[in-house]
Design a protein around this motif. Sequence first.
Motif, mmCIF file in Angstrom:
data_model
loop_
_atom_site.group_PDB
_atom_site.id
_atom_site.type_symbol
_atom_site.label_atom_id
_atom_site.label_comp_id
_atom_site.label_asym_id
_atom_site.label_seq_id
_atom_site.Cartn_x
_atom_site.Cartn_y
_atom_site.Cartn_z
ATOM 1 N N LYS A 193 0.766 -1.018 0.254
ATOM 2 C CA LYS A 193 -0.093 0.024 -0.080
ATOM 3 C C LYS A 193 0.642 1.416 -0.151
ATOM 4 O O LYS A 193 0.729 2.121 -0.821
ATOM 5 N N SER A 194 1.964 1.384 0.967
ATOM 6 C CA SER A 194 2.691 2.457 0.843
ATOM 7 C C SER A 194 3.371 2.715 -0.291
ATOM 8 O O SER A 194 3.555 3.783 -0.772
ATOM 9 N N THR A 195 3.968 1.523 -0.898
ATOM 10 C CA THR A 195 4.610 1.554 -1.951
ATOM 11 C C THR A 195 4.160 2.098 -3.176
ATOM 12 O O THR A 195 4.369 2.825 -3.937
ATOM 13 N N PHE A 219 -2.815 9.929 1.397
ATOM 14 C CA PHE A 219 -2.759 9.818 3.006
ATOM 15 C C PHE A 219 -2.231 8.293 3.296
ATOM 16 O O PHE A 219 -2.835 7.360 2.899
ATOM 17 N N ASP A 220 -1.088 8.173 3.964
ATOM 18 C CA ASP A 220 -0.606 6.987 4.152
ATOM 19 C C ASP A 220 -0.867 6.484 5.821
ATOM 20 O O ASP A 220 0.042 7.000 6.687
ATOM 21 N N GLU A 221 -1.973 5.918 5.899
ATOM 22 C CA GLU A 221 -2.438 5.715 7.583
ATOM 23 C C GLU A 221 -2.066 6.695 8.452
ATOM 24 O O GLU A 221 -1.596 6.808 9.310
ATOM 25 N N PRO A 222 -2.954 7.844 7.890
ATOM 26 C CA PRO A 222 -2.692 9.137 8.643
ATOM 27 C C PRO A 222 -3.198 8.930 10.009
ATOM 28 O O PRO A 222 -2.697 9.881 11.004
HETATM 29 MG MG MG Z 1 2.428 1.125 4.831
#
Ligand code: MG
Lengths: 218, 251
Positions: free
Chosen positions: B49-51, B169-172
Amino acid sequence: MGEFWGVLERYFPEFVSGFFVTLRLVGISFAIAMSVGVVIAAFRVTPAKWVQRIGGTYVEIFRNIPLLVLLFILFYGLPSEVQFSRVTAGALGLGLYTAAYVGEAVRSGVFAVGQGQIDASLSLGFSYRDTLRRVVLPQAVRTVIPPLGSLFIAMTKNSAVIGGALQVQDLMMKARGISADTFQTNEAFFWAAVGYLLITVSLTFVVRNLETRLAIRR
Amino acid sequence: MAGATTNGHLVELESVTKRFGDNVVLDGVDLTIDRGQAVVVAGPSGSGKSTMLRCINGLETIDEGDVRFDGTSVASAGKGIYALRAEMGMVFQQFNLFPHKTVLQNITLGPMQVKGLSEEDAKARATKLLERVGIPEKAKSFPADLSGGQQQRVAIARALAMEPKLMLFDEPTSALDPEMIREVLDVMRDLAREGMTMIVVTHEMGFAREVCDRIVFIDDGKIVEDAPPNEFFTQTKSDRAKEFVDKIIHH
Ligand SMILES: [Mg+2]
Ligand SMILES: Nc1ncnc2c1ncn2[C@@H]1O[C@H](COP(=O)(O)OP(=O)(O)OP(=O)(O)O)[C@@H](O)[C@H]1O
């Protein structure tokens, strides 16, 4: 005790002039070490490999030749078109030499700044260079203030080499001269030591002050 | 006019493959996101996901395929990547505010240095944004003096100050204490309602159900589900997503 004051009284102008020459050497060296050191650190953390290598080579060279040799090269060894004055050659040598250590200290500070800071800066549209300049280096410099303080205290002490090497009339040379004149070696070098202490202790105060003022609260 | 694509797609991923060494982290991902859409991305830890977010704004390079933002290829942007990134805001799990700058300076830095706004204009913009995220009184504070929820709201304001076309938004809310999650999600919900295009990696399924247009589920570098929230929760197709939904519902 009387002897100590006697020497100081008789040679006060000499001591003062030596002190200011030393101060000048230290001041110029500081400016050179700081600016060259930061550039070297920037080189060493740039993604481009060949730029990194330039920085690495600089550090290897200047950390691995004796300061005295460097001073001789800069004053006696360069082609006559680039003849520096004694003071310039001395300060340049000491500055370039110290810059290698400053570069390493700042580099370790750069690595202490997290990847998250770099990501945040890049995500705002900053180039890698601006990220380094506006986000990473200001934080790195703050974390390396204590080690830099130690480096510049060492540099102040190293400056005592310049006088003898290049015949510059700094505090050390003045003390030597006075001791030869009077045979009061202890007294002469005692006051030289006081002069060096004056600079290094002030440096310590400046470092403490900067540390508290620029501390990053986390 | 690269931006003048006739379709409404703001983000297009076309068979994107990303590897770290032998580890295939994104495996032929196709995804299009239209202007004004809010998309939630979910999936197990390590699924990519982050990638995926980082490939969209070029923080990671891709190995195959293409990523286009507003009609321009991110992968082959070269130095143009900086200008593209300035149009995409990103908010991180760990906030990543600049600790040596005040809240106000955190927000004005980008607009002044990247967009060339005057200090006065940048400050005015920052002040408005701080009001919008509900903490105008914190302008002169340093990040360390703020709660996690406040820091994350500043981080959102910092991203918005660039007037982005897209927000990532990455796991804000993952690093926040439970009582602070709401205040951040509220800001994000308002943003979505105002029509901001956004991609949100989150496990907050309440938020997903209420706010987003689509939920994209990633497993092992592949998109295995891409559906509106209702459909995602009621007609889950893949086993992994089913497992995931079950866990959430019985939580
Ligand atoms: Mg991540
Ligand atoms: N810089 C990197 N170098 C090497 N491997 C990486 C790097 N970044 C991520 N990975 C690997 O890529 C895979 C996907 O990571 P990613 O962070 O995208 O997952 P994620 O879905 O965001 O997980 P999480 O929910 O834990 O945040 C993981 O196996 C991770 O170890």
